[in-house]
Design an enzyme around this catalytic site. Structure first.
Site, short mmCIF file in Angstrom:
data_model
loop_
_atom_site.label_atom_id
_atom_site.label_comp_id
_atom_site.label_asym_id
_atom_site.label_seq_id
_atom_site.Cartn_x
_atom_site.Cartn_y
_atom_site.Cartn_z
N GLU A 285 0.83 -1.21 0.00
CA GLU A 285 0.00 0.00 0.00
C GLU A 285 0.86 1.26 0.00
O GLU A 285 0.55 2.25 -0.68
CB GLU A 285 -0.92 0.00 1.22
CG GLU A 285 -1.96 -1.12 1.24
CD GLU A 285 -2.89 -1.07 0.04
OE1 GLU A 285 -3.21 0.04 -0.44
OE2 GLU A 285 -3.28 -2.15 -0.44
N ASP A 366 3.57 -4.22 -5.93
CA ASP A 366 4.14 -5.51 -5.50
C ASP A 366 5.66 -5.49 -5.66
O ASP A 366 6.40 -5.93 -4.76
CB ASP A 366 3.56 -6.64 -6.35
CG ASP A 366 2.14 -7.01 -5.95
OD1 ASP A 366 1.67 -6.54 -4.89
OD2 ASP A 366 1.49 -7.76 -6.70
#
EC number: 3.4.24.84
Length: 424
Positions: A285, A366
């Site tokens: 995040e 990611d």
């Protein structure tokens, strides 16, 4: 001869329904596959796979029924002139209270009140079935019927309190906007969105969920250290009681400038048995923040909003548009509704492009978490969340490309693993 806007809109709505139903059938075929995708064999248990498949098939069947009812109702409302009929009846309703239907703001309030009532009545059976049958059958629903209706009533009250001033402001802006209408509407919506982004998590969200500070401990220290290392201005770290309603999990952050906050669902902490997996999810995040994904998304939304209002200003005085749908007057709200229907083809194209961009952002976030050293933990966390949320393991490529804003798990794991393979 006037252009048949209504027939074109209904025709395209039906075309989109047929196309999306075809994609749903492709996805349903993928869901029925009896085995895991090869990359997930040995990673996810057969028991979890069977549960996920049953859950996905239940949701798919429900979706078919819901979408069929929706397209039938929406098409009938437009084709049989129910929208203009309801607009006139809302004016008659005002007359019973001694108010004039010529007052467009009051007329619009009466119209929206009726629409809200109709929406609640027609949506309620589907919401109840989804929550208390499908979600309960698969172990996700945790809320009582009282909590369900309490949330619904709170939502209605908020709509009644917040909605009228916003609607009234839009009507006045359109009536007084002149040649700079698109700019005024865009500026108003920009300010409104910033206010709501500030107010919602502080005043509105706590009406539905309890926010408590994350207790002192190793998890809190790790998240704070990660935030500090990235110069993320973390001011508060909350846990939300998502488990009171569902066992699905999530995490998000919000706030402007130097006042950032991170919110963890209690179910996320419960499902990720290791602190490192939760921290890896937060690292993902924070990757969105560090890579400016939220800024790019916000700018994209503002550009699209401005273009949308620009298009609206071009057609808002088109008598042919209103008459095609059965209106003999040109109310502001009705003009906005009709314009939204006429640009449905463009909206679907824009949504498809935005999903492509969103999936690219997910891969980048990611990769960011992996560069920080959380590759293995992120991989384990994604697998655990996929298992616990019973997400679809087999996905049709066409369906996911059209609908998904996040890449399927198989693709995300492959992307996380790829650098390691190259390094080998």
């Amino acid at each position: 001869m006037a252009f048949p806007y209504m027939e074109a809109v209904v025709g395209f709505m039906i075309f989109v329904y047929i196309f999306e139903t075809y994609l749903d059938l492709r996805q349903r075929a993928a869901l029925k596959l009896p085995t895991l995708p090869k990359p997930l064999m040995g990673v996810i248990s057969q028991e979890k796979f069977e549960k996920a498949r049953a859950y996905s098939l239940d949701k798919s069947h429900f979706h078919f029924v819901h979408e069929l009812v929706t397209i039938l109702m929406d098409s009938a409302i437009l084709y049989f002139g129910i929208l203009p009929w309801f607009w006139k009846r809302s004016g008659d309703f005002l007359a019973h209270f001694g108010l004039s239907a010529e007052n467009e703001i009051f007329h619009t309030f009466a119209f929206l009140a009726g629409v809200m009532f109709w929406s609640q009545i027609t949506d309620l059976p589907f919401s109840l079935y989804s929550t208390f049958v499908i979600e309960a059958r698969h172990g996700f629903n945790k809320q009582t019927i009282w909590l369900f209706f309490r949330d619904m009533i709170k939502g209605i009250v908020l709509a009644i309190v917040i909605g009228p001033p916003i609607v009234a402001a839009i009507i006045v802006i359109v009536q007084k906007g002149g040649p700079y209408l698109a700019i005024y509407l865009w500026a108003f919506m920009l300010v409104l969105s910033l206010v709501m982004m500030t107010v919602y998590p502080v005043l509105i969200a706590p009406l539905f969920n309890k926010f408590t500070p994350l207790p002192d401990g190793e998890l809190r220290v790790k998240i704070e250290n990660l935030s500090s290392s990235l110069k993320f201005p973390l001011k508060k770290l909350f846990v939300i009681d998502g488990s009171t309603r569902s066992s699905h999990s999530n995490a998000y952050m919000y706030g402007f400038f130097k006042n950032k906050r991170i919110v963890l669902y209690d179910t996320l902490i419960q499902q990720c048995k290791k602190d490192e997996e939760v921290v890896a999810v937060i690292a993902h995040e924070l990757g969105h923040w560090k890579l400016n994904h939220t800024v790019y998304s916000f700018i994209a939304v503002q550009i699209l909003t401005f273009l949308q209002f620009g298009g609206y200003t071009l057609v808002r005085n088109s008598k042919d548009l209103f008459q095609s749908f059965g209106f003999d007057t040109q109310p502001v709200l009705i003009g906005l509704i009709l314009f939204q229907h006429t640009v449905i083809p463009l909206q679907h194209l824009v949504n498809f492009v935005l999903n492509l961009v969103s999936r690219a952002f997910e891969f980048q976030a990611d990769a960011f978490a992996k560069k920080l050293g959380y590759g293995s933990a992120l991989r384990a966390g994604l697998v655990k969340l996929q298992e616990e949320n019973l997400s679809a393991m087999n996905t049709d490529p066409w369906y996911s490309a059209y609908h998904y804003s996040h890449p399927p798990l198989v693709e995300r794991l492959a992307a996380i693993d790829e650098p390691d393979k190259k390094a080998d």
